[in-house]
Design an enzyme around this catalytic site. Sequence first.
Site, PDB file in Angstrom:
ATOM      1  CG  HIS A   1      -2.121   0.774   1.296  1.00  0.00           C
ATOM      2  ND1 HIS A   1      -2.108   1.446  -0.135  1.00  0.00           N
ATOM      3  CD2 HIS A   1      -2.882   1.107   1.728  1.00  0.00           C
ATOM      4  CE1 HIS A   1      -3.425   2.307  -0.115  1.00  0.00           C
ATOM      5  NE2 HIS A   1      -4.011   1.908   1.264  1.00  0.00           N
TER       6      HIS A   1
ATOM      7  CG  ASP B   1      -2.692   5.037  -3.962  1.00  0.00           C
ATOM      8  OD1 ASP B   1      -1.995   5.401  -3.362  1.00  0.00           O
ATOM      9  OD2 ASP B   1      -2.671   5.805  -4.696  1.00  0.00           O
TER      10      ASP B   1
END
Length: 510
Positions: A481, A485
Amino acid sequence: MTDIIVPTLGESVSEATVGTWLKKAGDAVSKDEVIVELETDKVSVEVAAPEDGVLSEIVAAEGETVGIGALLGKVGAGDGAAAAPAPAEETSEAPKEEAAAPAASSGSGDTVDVEVPAMGESVSEGTLSSWLKQPGDTISKDDILVEIETDKVAVEVPSPVDGVLSEVLVAEGETVSIGTVIARVSGGEGGAAAPAAAPAASAPAPTTSAPAAAPSGGAPVSPSVRRIAAENGVNPADIPGSGKGGRATKGDALAYLEKKPTEAPAMSSSSGIPRATGPREERVKMTRLRQTIARRLKEAQDTAAMLTTFNDVDMTNIMEMRKAYKDNFEKRHGVKLGFMSFFVKAVVNALQEIPAVNAEIDGTDVIYKNYYDIGVAVGTEKGLVVPVVRDCDALSLAGIEASIGEYGRKARDGQLTMQDMQGGTFTISNGGVYGSMMSTPILNPPQSGVLGMHRIEQRPVAINGEVVIRPMMYLALSYDHRIVDGKEAVTFLVRVKEALENPERMLLGV
């Protein structure tokens, strides 16, 4: 006068601590004889004499920190007379073993050293796992003498000549570096075999027998053994040594602690010190491959902000296409048409649209890769390995299937090399072959994405307002992450799903 310098210590290792000098200034030394041990943050490195002569000067004392290329000492020219005082000066058993070595070759006058070969890019050491021949055995050139296990592959070391295995210098379980002499082969037959008994008797249990080892006594103590002894409050001289010259190895130290639970209190394995085993427990040393898997998986959890998103895919169209064309496909291309090639193609299409999933973080930079080398996880008896199929965007389905089939064969035969498993940009793992319905795959650093496949299961789904039974598979995308995204991760997985459910559009590029 020849300098003794700090060798290359391994990838990303730039310095070491001088651990133990096994020779003193003025001692006679032979070429390739280990004279000093260096200790890095992870391994001990043995440094050998560059030539025959006399250790004329020690520049770096024990305990000093030295960098690669630093001067450790110097070897000067010497003759037979210089070597004479050595037995009187030394109190350990090491000189006795060195004296026994020439006897092995006296039968034929021609002894060849067996050295640890190069084991792949960035691999500098391995663990000697098993001797397939014993001292005194008659061997032929290219007969496999011993297996060495590295982090990912097993390396077989053949005999360089015909002859007799006259001496084994390194015991099973010990760590060896590239170029280390691990055995000697005497040329010829008959008479050469007789002297083998002498080194076998003087060498302390070179195969595996730890119980037969005698206490190390005055033999030099390696830094790793000294550290383990200090942490557990034992005298390193009491540890039976099975190494060269009666030296205790790290394995000897751990075995000694295991047999003395009253002197070495049981502690949790998380402390880094082995605990005492119970009456119905068995301690088995992890293979180097399993140790590497454990380390890399933990690194992935510690360094990446790892999340997983899920979806499912209707496999109907792919299964029908495969059923209709698999026979002609195999006749035409010589390989079977499986599901993995469709998944690889679907992944490449999605990576081209969402490049962040094909990138990696390097410090404060992001490296975007405009090539698609897909790792395909393969289970073996020793653990999970991930060979890499190169340039998948340029391969046909047949080319992908052929590459995967060849890697599967090499994995079963233990023939995968380090080059086969390096440089992947994305990984696909198929837990479905073991019956997994859903799982969370772990990243393969430094990659930013891994796709988990699962078993195909007949399930009811709603299509156009009607409930029908379809072959469905759950998909899982684990991603970093920090660079990917949530929107990109979900979009990536949707694109994979769409490509698999409409394989004609994927293959036609529309």
